[in-house]
Design a protein around this motif. Structure first.
Motif, PDB file in Angstrom:
ATOM      1  N   LEU A   7      40.752  47.955  40.526  1.00  0.00           N
ATOM      2  CA  LEU A   7      40.324  48.615  39.302  1.00  0.00           C
ATOM      3  C   LEU A   7      39.089  48.284  38.098  1.00  0.00           C
ATOM      4  N   GLU A   8      39.029  46.871  38.203  1.00  0.00           N
ATOM      5  CA  GLU A   8      38.153  47.232  37.524  1.00  0.00           C
ATOM      6  C   GLU A   8      36.797  46.036  38.286  1.00  0.00           C
ATOM      7  N   THR A   9      36.853  46.317  39.102  1.00  0.00           N
ATOM      8  CA  THR A   9      36.260  45.505  40.546  1.00  0.00           C
ATOM      9  C   THR A   9      35.271  46.818  40.556  1.00  0.00           C
ATOM     10  N   ILE A  10      35.630  47.836  40.970  1.00  0.00           N
ATOM     11  CA  ILE A  10      35.547  49.351  41.144  1.00  0.00           C
ATOM     12  C   ILE A  10      35.005  49.928  40.425  1.00  0.00           C
ATOM     13  N   VAL A  11      35.174  49.895  38.911  1.00  0.00           N
ATOM     14  CA  VAL A  11      34.952  50.650  37.800  1.00  0.00           C
ATOM     15  C   VAL A  11      33.409  50.148  37.517  1.00  0.00           C
ATOM     16  N   GLY A  12      33.757  48.437  37.235  1.00  0.00           N
ATOM     17  CA  GLY A  12      32.152  47.813  37.429  1.00  0.00           C
ATOM     18  C   GLY A  12      31.053  47.851  37.967  1.00  0.00           C
ATOM     19  N   ASP A  49      36.691  53.640  47.511  1.00  0.00           N
ATOM     20  CA  ASP A  49      36.884  52.368  47.056  1.00  0.00           C
ATOM     21  C   ASP A  49      38.775  53.357  46.226  1.00  0.00           C
ATOM     22  N   ILE A  50      38.222  54.079  45.368  1.00  0.00           N
ATOM     23  CA  ILE A  50      39.753  54.604  44.317  1.00  0.00           C
ATOM     24  C   ILE A  50      41.058  54.657  46.144  1.00  0.00           C
TER      25      ILE A  50
END
Length: 124
Positions: A76-81, A101-102
């Motif tokens: 999740l951190e990677t996706i949002v980042g 990706d989500i």
């Protein structure tokens, strides 16, 4: 300069309409996703003067998702980042790519946004 200040991308805050494309929307979606997951924005702008807020949007890194909650570290951190990359060339190309990706994350599949270390795909 058009847009809602807290949801502007760095290129939108620059005021140059030639820089705006689909990745600008991806950035705003990343901001919304951050806010939905944490109940806060990745950047506090409310205490800043307008010019300072524009500078913060353009040049300051947003808060990392995992620094708000350890439970949000990882994919999740990677996706949002990736959605919140200041350099639009490093962002998702489309809202569809972000959504893919989500979906992969929710289905516990490897996400392309993460560089694959040796044990990452087998753990998924």
């Amino acid at each position: 300069l058009l847009g809602t200040l807290p949801y502007m991308s760095p290129e939108q805050a620059s005021g140059d309409p030639a820089l705006i494309d689909t990745r600008t929307d991806v950035y705003s979606l990343g901001l919304l996703l951050f806010e939905l997951l944490t109940d806060r924005r990745p950047r506090r702008l409310d205490h800043l003067a307008f010019a300072d807020a524009i500078q913060a949007i353009r040049f300051a890194e947003p808060t990392r998702l995992g620094s708000v909650s350890r439970a949000l570290r990882g994919d999740l951190e990677t996706i949002v980042g990736k959605a919140l990359e200041r350099d639009k060339e490093r962002r998702y190309d489309s809202a569809s790519a972000l959504g893919d990706d989500i979906r992969r994350h929710l289905q516990r599949e490897p996400i392309p946004a993460r560089p694959p270390p040796a044990l990452y795909p087998p753990r998924k």
